[in-house]
Design a protein around this motif. Sequence first.
Motif, mmCIF file in Angstrom:
data_model
loop_
_atom_site.group_PDB
_atom_site.id
_atom_site.type_symbol
_atom_site.label_atom_id
_atom_site.label_comp_id
_atom_site.label_asym_id
_atom_site.label_seq_id
_atom_site.Cartn_x
_atom_site.Cartn_y
_atom_site.Cartn_z
ATOM 1 N N ALA A 57 -7.793 1.767 1.457
ATOM 2 C CA ALA A 57 -6.936 0.667 0.998
ATOM 3 C C ALA A 57 -6.860 -0.443 2.049
ATOM 4 O O ALA A 57 -6.915 -1.634 1.716
ATOM 5 C CB ALA A 57 -5.544 1.189 0.677
ATOM 6 N N LEU A 58 -6.740 -0.068 3.316
ATOM 7 C CA LEU A 58 -6.687 -1.065 4.391
ATOM 8 C C LEU A 58 -8.003 -1.831 4.480
ATOM 9 O O LEU A 58 -8.014 -3.055 4.662
ATOM 10 C CB LEU A 58 -6.372 -0.378 5.721
ATOM 11 C CG LEU A 58 -4.959 0.220 5.841
ATOM 12 C CD1 LEU A 58 -4.868 1.143 7.047
ATOM 13 C CD2 LEU A 58 -3.914 -0.887 5.942
ATOM 14 N N ASN A 59 -9.120 -1.119 4.360
ATOM 15 C CA ASN A 59 -10.426 -1.785 4.379
ATOM 16 C C ASN A 59 -10.573 -2.744 3.198
ATOM 17 O O ASN A 59 -11.161 -3.822 3.328
ATOM 18 C CB ASN A 59 -11.552 -0.743 4.349
ATOM 19 C CG ASN A 59 -11.763 -0.090 5.705
ATOM 20 O OD1 ASN A 59 -11.510 -0.692 6.746
ATOM 21 N ND2 ASN A 59 -12.224 1.148 5.704
ATOM 22 N N HIS A 60 -10.031 -2.341 2.050
ATOM 23 C CA HIS A 60 -10.101 -3.201 0.855
ATOM 24 C C HIS A 60 -9.387 -4.524 1.114
ATOM 25 O O HIS A 60 -9.920 -5.605 0.799
ATOM 26 C CB HIS A 60 -9.487 -2.481 -0.333
ATOM 27 C CG HIS A 60 -9.333 -3.341 -1.552
ATOM 28 N ND1 HIS A 60 -10.391 -3.671 -2.377
ATOM 29 C CD2 HIS A 60 -8.231 -3.974 -2.072
ATOM 30 C CE1 HIS A 60 -9.963 -4.446 -3.355
ATOM 31 N NE2 HIS A 60 -8.663 -4.645 -3.190
ATOM 32 N N LEU A 61 -8.179 -4.470 1.692
ATOM 33 C CA LEU A 61 -7.446 -5.705 1.962
ATOM 34 C C LEU A 61 -8.115 -6.516 3.064
ATOM 35 O O LEU A 61 -8.097 -7.752 3.026
ATOM 36 C CB LEU A 61 -5.995 -5.389 2.335
ATOM 37 C CG LEU A 61 -5.110 -4.866 1.198
ATOM 38 C CD1 LEU A 61 -3.677 -4.720 1.662
ATOM 39 C CD2 LEU A 61 -5.174 -5.777 -0.022
ATOM 40 N N GLY A 67 -5.197 -2.185 12.567
ATOM 41 C CA GLY A 67 -5.181 -3.176 13.637
ATOM 42 C C GLY A 67 -5.877 -4.467 13.243
ATOM 43 O O GLY A 67 -5.397 -5.570 13.551
ATOM 44 N N ARG A 68 -7.011 -4.353 12.540
ATOM 45 C CA ARG A 68 -7.722 -5.552 12.088
ATOM 46 C C ARG A 68 -6.879 -6.340 11.098
ATOM 47 O O ARG A 68 -6.849 -7.579 11.120
ATOM 48 C CB ARG A 68 -9.056 -5.162 11.445
ATOM 49 C CG ARG A 68 -10.095 -4.665 12.430
ATOM 50 C CD ARG A 68 -11.485 -4.689 11.811
ATOM 51 N NE ARG A 68 -11.584 -3.849 10.619
ATOM 52 C CZ ARG A 68 -11.913 -2.569 10.641
ATOM 53 N NH1 ARG A 68 -12.168 -1.975 11.799
ATOM 54 N NH2 ARG A 68 -11.997 -1.864 9.529
ATOM 55 N N LEU A 69 -6.189 -5.623 10.207
ATOM 56 C CA LEU A 69 -5.363 -6.298 9.204
ATOM 57 C C LEU A 69 -4.189 -7.017 9.871
ATOM 58 O O LEU A 69 -3.854 -8.151 9.509
ATOM 59 C CB LEU A 69 -4.855 -5.269 8.192
ATOM 60 C CG LEU A 69 -4.279 -5.815 6.888
ATOM 61 C CD1 LEU A 69 -5.363 -6.483 6.059
ATOM 62 C CD2 LEU A 69 -3.626 -4.691 6.084
ATOM 63 N N ILE A 111 0.876 -1.171 0.000
ATOM 64 C CA ILE A 111 0.000 0.000 0.000
ATOM 65 C C ILE A 111 0.913 1.220 0.000
ATOM 66 O O ILE A 111 1.674 1.434 0.949
ATOM 67 C CB ILE A 111 -0.925 0.022 1.227
ATOM 68 C CG1 ILE A 111 -1.855 -1.182 1.229
ATOM 69 C CG2 ILE A 111 -1.737 1.313 1.256
ATOM 70 C CD1 ILE A 111 -2.766 -1.244 2.451
ATOM 71 N N VAL A 112 0.877 2.003 -1.064
ATOM 72 C CA VAL A 112 1.810 3.120 -1.219
ATOM 73 C C VAL A 112 1.033 4.435 -1.233
ATOM 74 O O VAL A 112 0.216 4.688 -2.122
ATOM 75 C CB VAL A 112 2.640 2.978 -2.511
ATOM 76 C CG1 VAL A 112 3.700 4.073 -2.586
ATOM 77 C CG2 VAL A 112 3.303 1.601 -2.565
#
Length: 326
Positions: free
Chosen positions: A194-198, A228-230, A107-108
């Motif tokens: 992006a974090l939610n997508h992953l 944190g979830r990731l 993720i950039v």
Amino acid sequence: MLRRRRGESGPGWRGARLEVRVPPHPGSATPAELLRRLEFKVLRRLDGFLFGDYTGVFYGPSLDLAEVREYQPGDEVRRIDWSVTARTGQLHVRQYREEREITAWLIVDLSASMNFGTRRVLKREEALEFAVTAAAIITRHGDKVGAIAVSEAGMGITPAGTGRRQVLSIVQGLQKASAGPLGKTPGADPLEQALNHLNRTLKRRALVLVVSDFLPWQDAPAWAKPLGRLAYRHEVIAVRILDPAEQELPRVGELRLRDPEGGQEVWVNTSDPRVRSAYAALVRQRDENIRRTLQSARVDLLELSTAREIVEPLLKFTLRRKGVRR
């Protein structure tokens, strides 16, 4: 780099304005040219220290255990995970990394705050250099890597793949996003998106590298909870990009400073000891909060500066993860 310009409000350098002179954009190099340059500048030097063994660069101990799955006829009894079995009531076995490939994601962050730099490169150029280097290292294992570029334009996704062609595709995608428009980020935080997508799409344990300056800082940043979830399910490394001028206020008299993401402007007397002291205290508090947030999420932190090449901090990070001290 920084330069001062005579202001309109007073004589001499009073009313000077701090500006960023943008050097030639990395997008001017073709993906193949950029990859060749980094192979020569970074990967060759890493080879000299690691002798081609890149296992410990990003792959931590938790990636040795790839996942826990339900028992299937033919599985070895010694691989039964009894704690998970007791908790679920069904037999589960441990599956290790050597049994299958690892998929990595980059993720950039290429938002407006990354378009700043006062030393060797801009922060977004440093992020691009690291991302391309990481993709090349990961594909050396034969593992898959994908990338998500986040900017004011939203998310640009390069699906996971392997090989040199995949690295070139990631370079092309990041360059395209890096050349996009700058300004205030609309709607939801792009890093949060992006974090939610992953979190929604990753089904198996993966390696995730989050490359950002993690600015602007807020007491409860939107990206903290999805990060944190990731990290609860995957191996996550935060790669924070820093610039010296953001860590210590330059002593150059009065400046007009502009928030690249919000657009607000403010006049600051950088020669005033009270201003410098207050700024230093804010920076210390911000850095401490960022590190505490990442630590509470059990996310490893690699810090890179625009003033230095990425090889030395990357080597120190590798040795730390391997538990080796020099």
